[in-house]
Scaffold this motif. Sequence first.
Motif, mmCIF file in Angstrom:
data_model
loop_
_atom_site.group_PDB
_atom_site.id
_atom_site.type_symbol
_atom_site.label_atom_id
_atom_site.label_comp_id
_atom_site.label_asym_id
_atom_site.label_seq_id
_atom_site.Cartn_x
_atom_site.Cartn_y
_atom_site.Cartn_z
ATOM 1 N N PHE A 129 0.840 -1.202 0.000
ATOM 2 C CA PHE A 129 0.000 0.000 0.000
ATOM 3 C C PHE A 129 0.875 1.253 0.000
ATOM 4 C CE2 PHE A 129 -2.301 -3.157 2.771
ATOM 5 C CZ PHE A 129 -3.173 -3.579 1.782
ATOM 6 N N SER A 130 0.528 2.186 -0.867
ATOM 7 C CA SER A 130 1.289 3.430 -0.978
ATOM 8 C C SER A 130 0.818 4.498 -0.003
ATOM 9 C CB SER A 130 1.176 3.973 -2.412
ATOM 10 O OG SER A 130 -0.184 4.236 -2.736
ATOM 11 N N TRP A 131 -0.284 4.253 0.681
ATOM 12 C CA TRP A 131 -0.889 5.275 1.531
ATOM 13 C C TRP A 131 -0.575 5.077 3.014
ATOM 14 C CZ3 TRP A 131 -3.685 1.883 4.346
ATOM 15 C CH2 TRP A 131 -4.206 0.760 3.703
ATOM 16 N N CYS A 132 0.266 4.126 3.349
ATOM 17 C CA CYS A 132 0.513 3.798 4.767
ATOM 18 C C CYS A 132 1.036 4.989 5.565
ATOM 19 C CB CYS A 132 1.503 2.634 4.859
ATOM 20 S SG CYS A 132 0.855 1.043 4.302
ATOM 21 N N GLU A 133 2.006 5.710 5.014
ATOM 22 C CA GLU A 133 2.674 6.760 5.780
ATOM 23 C C GLU A 133 1.791 7.983 5.990
ATOM 24 O OE1 GLU A 133 6.339 7.626 3.868
ATOM 25 O OE2 GLU A 133 7.219 5.653 4.264
ATOM 26 N N GLU A 134 0.659 8.072 5.275
ATOM 27 C CA GLU A 134 -0.235 9.217 5.417
ATOM 28 C C GLU A 134 -1.437 8.917 6.310
ATOM 29 O OE1 GLU A 134 -1.425 10.175 1.499
ATOM 30 O OE2 GLU A 134 0.594 10.659 0.778
ATOM 31 N N LEU A 135 -1.508 7.713 6.828
ATOM 32 C CA LEU A 135 -2.708 7.283 7.548
ATOM 33 C C LEU A 135 -2.562 7.513 9.048
ATOM 34 C CD1 LEU A 135 -5.455 5.945 6.924
ATOM 35 C CD2 LEU A 135 -4.392 3.758 7.517
ATOM 36 N N ALA A 136 -3.561 8.192 9.621
ATOM 37 C CA ALA A 136 -3.589 8.421 11.069
ATOM 38 C C ALA A 136 -4.318 7.264 11.747
ATOM 39 C CB ALA A 136 -4.293 9.735 11.376
ATOM 40 N N PRO A 137 -3.898 6.883 12.951
ATOM 41 C CA PRO A 137 -4.510 5.725 13.617
ATOM 42 C C PRO A 137 -5.850 6.057 14.262
ATOM 43 C CG PRO A 137 -2.813 6.676 15.010
ATOM 44 C CD PRO A 137 -2.804 7.475 13.742
ATOM 45 N N VAL A 138 -6.794 5.151 14.135
ATOM 46 C CA VAL A 138 -8.078 5.249 14.822
ATOM 47 C C VAL A 138 -7.937 4.574 16.176
ATOM 48 C CG1 VAL A 138 -10.522 4.592 14.747
ATOM 49 C CG2 VAL A 138 -9.342 5.279 12.646
ATOM 50 N N ASN A 139 -8.539 5.152 17.187
ATOM 51 C CA ASN A 139 -8.472 4.554 18.518
ATOM 52 C C ASN A 139 -9.210 3.223 18.538
ATOM 53 O OD1 ASN A 139 -9.732 4.186 21.435
ATOM 54 N ND2 ASN A 139 -7.907 5.462 21.661
ATOM 55 N N VAL A 140 -8.535 2.177 18.993
ATOM 56 C CA VAL A 140 -9.109 0.839 18.939
ATOM 57 C C VAL A 140 -10.347 0.721 19.816
ATOM 58 C CG1 VAL A 140 -7.531 0.052 20.762
ATOM 59 C CG2 VAL A 140 -8.611 -1.631 19.242
ATOM 60 N N TYR A 141 -10.351 1.364 21.002
ATOM 61 C CA TYR A 141 -11.499 1.279 21.895
ATOM 62 C C TYR A 141 -12.688 2.057 21.334
ATOM 63 C CZ TYR A 141 -7.853 -0.341 25.052
ATOM 64 O OH TYR A 141 -6.807 -1.033 25.613
ATOM 65 N N LEU A 142 -12.417 3.212 20.738
ATOM 66 C CA LEU A 142 -13.476 4.011 20.141
ATOM 67 C C LEU A 142 -14.106 3.262 18.965
ATOM 68 C CD1 LEU A 142 -15.036 6.689 19.943
ATOM 69 C CD2 LEU A 142 -13.192 7.555 18.479
ATOM 70 N N TYR A 143 -13.269 2.619 18.160
ATOM 71 C CA TYR A 143 -13.774 1.912 16.981
ATOM 72 C C TYR A 143 -14.711 0.777 17.389
ATOM 73 C CZ TYR A 143 -13.873 -1.146 12.903
ATOM 74 O OH TYR A 143 -14.288 -1.945 11.872
ATOM 75 N N TYR A 144 -14.264 -0.076 18.291
ATOM 76 C CA TYR A 144 -15.083 -1.229 18.653
ATOM 77 C C TYR A 144 -16.304 -0.843 19.482
ATOM 78 C CZ TYR A 144 -11.852 -4.647 16.729
ATOM 79 O OH TYR A 144 -11.101 -5.406 15.859
#
Length: 520
Positions: free
Chosen positions: A378-393
């Motif tokens: 994937f070429s977009w990895c370095e531009e991706l911000a992390p989503v909070n795992v607890y918020l997501y689930y």
Amino acid sequence: MGNPKQKPSDKKSIISIDYDEPQTDWRSIYVAAALSFVGSAQFSLYFSALWPYLQILDSTSTEQFFGYIVAIYSVGQIISSPTFGYWSNAIKQVRIPLYVGLFLMFLGNALYIALELATFPKKYLMFICRFITGAGSGNVTLLRTYASTASTFKDRPRAIAFVTCGQALGMTCGPALQLIFTPLGYPGFQLFHTLTINLYTAPAYLACAMNVFGAIALKFLFKENYAGIIEPSPSSSPAKPTMATSAIASLPMYDITAVLVCYCTRFTQMFINTNLETIGSAFSMMMFNFSETKAVTYTAAAQGCVGIFTFLTYFAYIGLKLETYISSRKACMLSLVMLIIFHLVTYSWPFIPGHVEIHNSSSVIAAELRVGCNTDKFSWCEELAPVNVYLYYAAYIIVIGFAFPIMNITVTTLFSKILGPRRQGTQQGIFQVSGGVARMIGPIAVSMLYTEFGPRMAWNMEIFVIGATLLAWCFFYRRMIPLQIPSIDPEICVMPTGGTKIVPNTPKPRTMSSTSASNE
């Protein structure tokens, strides 16, 4: 039509009689709900383990091909749903098509069990067996049709709630059942020195067993009694009309625009549900640095919690009669709003601090260390911000656990009432096809967008689809009401000569008052 206030001197006479009122066969409704669970579980039972298992069977498989495997299930359902519906209308029964559907699902799962024994590329056999299983699951259309036409108008919401509850629980609890088989691990243990039972094949054994028990229940517990259909008696003739023939003559055409909005809503519901399940494991492995086993466990646990919320929602409709407190129209629109909120809350916004963990072929030592985003793919990895795992689930469990079951009940119930008291096999088949098209298009579209542009573009697409459906509801809100049927005197049938005739033991024609319609 005669007037009940006529004087005794009037030439026309009126005779008052009692006649039998059709009743809903609740035992058969319960069996239909159980079979609906069996059919829907065939789709979602494998989702948390399907992608990891495909990687084990064929490491060259891509996310895009996995999207094709998920989509082909819906192709089979798209073909079988209207076919089953038309067949059911033609033979005026659902039992035989239901047997055929159960057999096809059993065959598809048996082929899935034999994947490891295949001598040609295993990913193609998985593709074939998912198509066969999807074709068999088209019998869910028949079960929803039966609930819509076998229940009286008064019992319709509760009857449909039972069947759609089975369907929704099958979709949401299917992945949770995978959690039971997690301790088996891989490669598991052998059965008869050929087949294996492990983390990935055990769900197929369970599915085969469910299909067998479903056929047994269909044989001994299910009866076809239709209390919600107005149609001529086979013995009636034009010379001697009955109330049923008069009712049929006055039964108007349903609102096509309202039906199309229901089709679009069904499409949106299944589009979002399928997309989240398709990329769920891959998304969690990339976004939250989960291993394959951990992704399966967390996804299955989340689906189990969704199943609890789904059960509570259906209990509110079945036991507490929630439809008396909030109309079907408002509840459906509220569900669409909740889905938009979920996507906004779990969106990987650029302003979120930090970056997802990345890796490539030169930065890892062992396969189990390949967590995070793969920059080789994937070429977009370095531009991706992390989503909070607890918020997501948390958002996933709460929003999906309430929005999907509410939409299942409200749209299906309202769709049945919009069609009116007629045989609905073909229309219900098309309704199912709209969901099948979503299951076919969704996985391909979301896997392509995810691969090329990352999860942000996939979320953008889903927000657009939900928003367009919500706008359609806003524009046509006043038309989303049950079919308005002209009132018919339940005791008198007008004869061609101008006289009146009483027809005993004939069901009362269903009428829809303006008050009941406004409550929708």
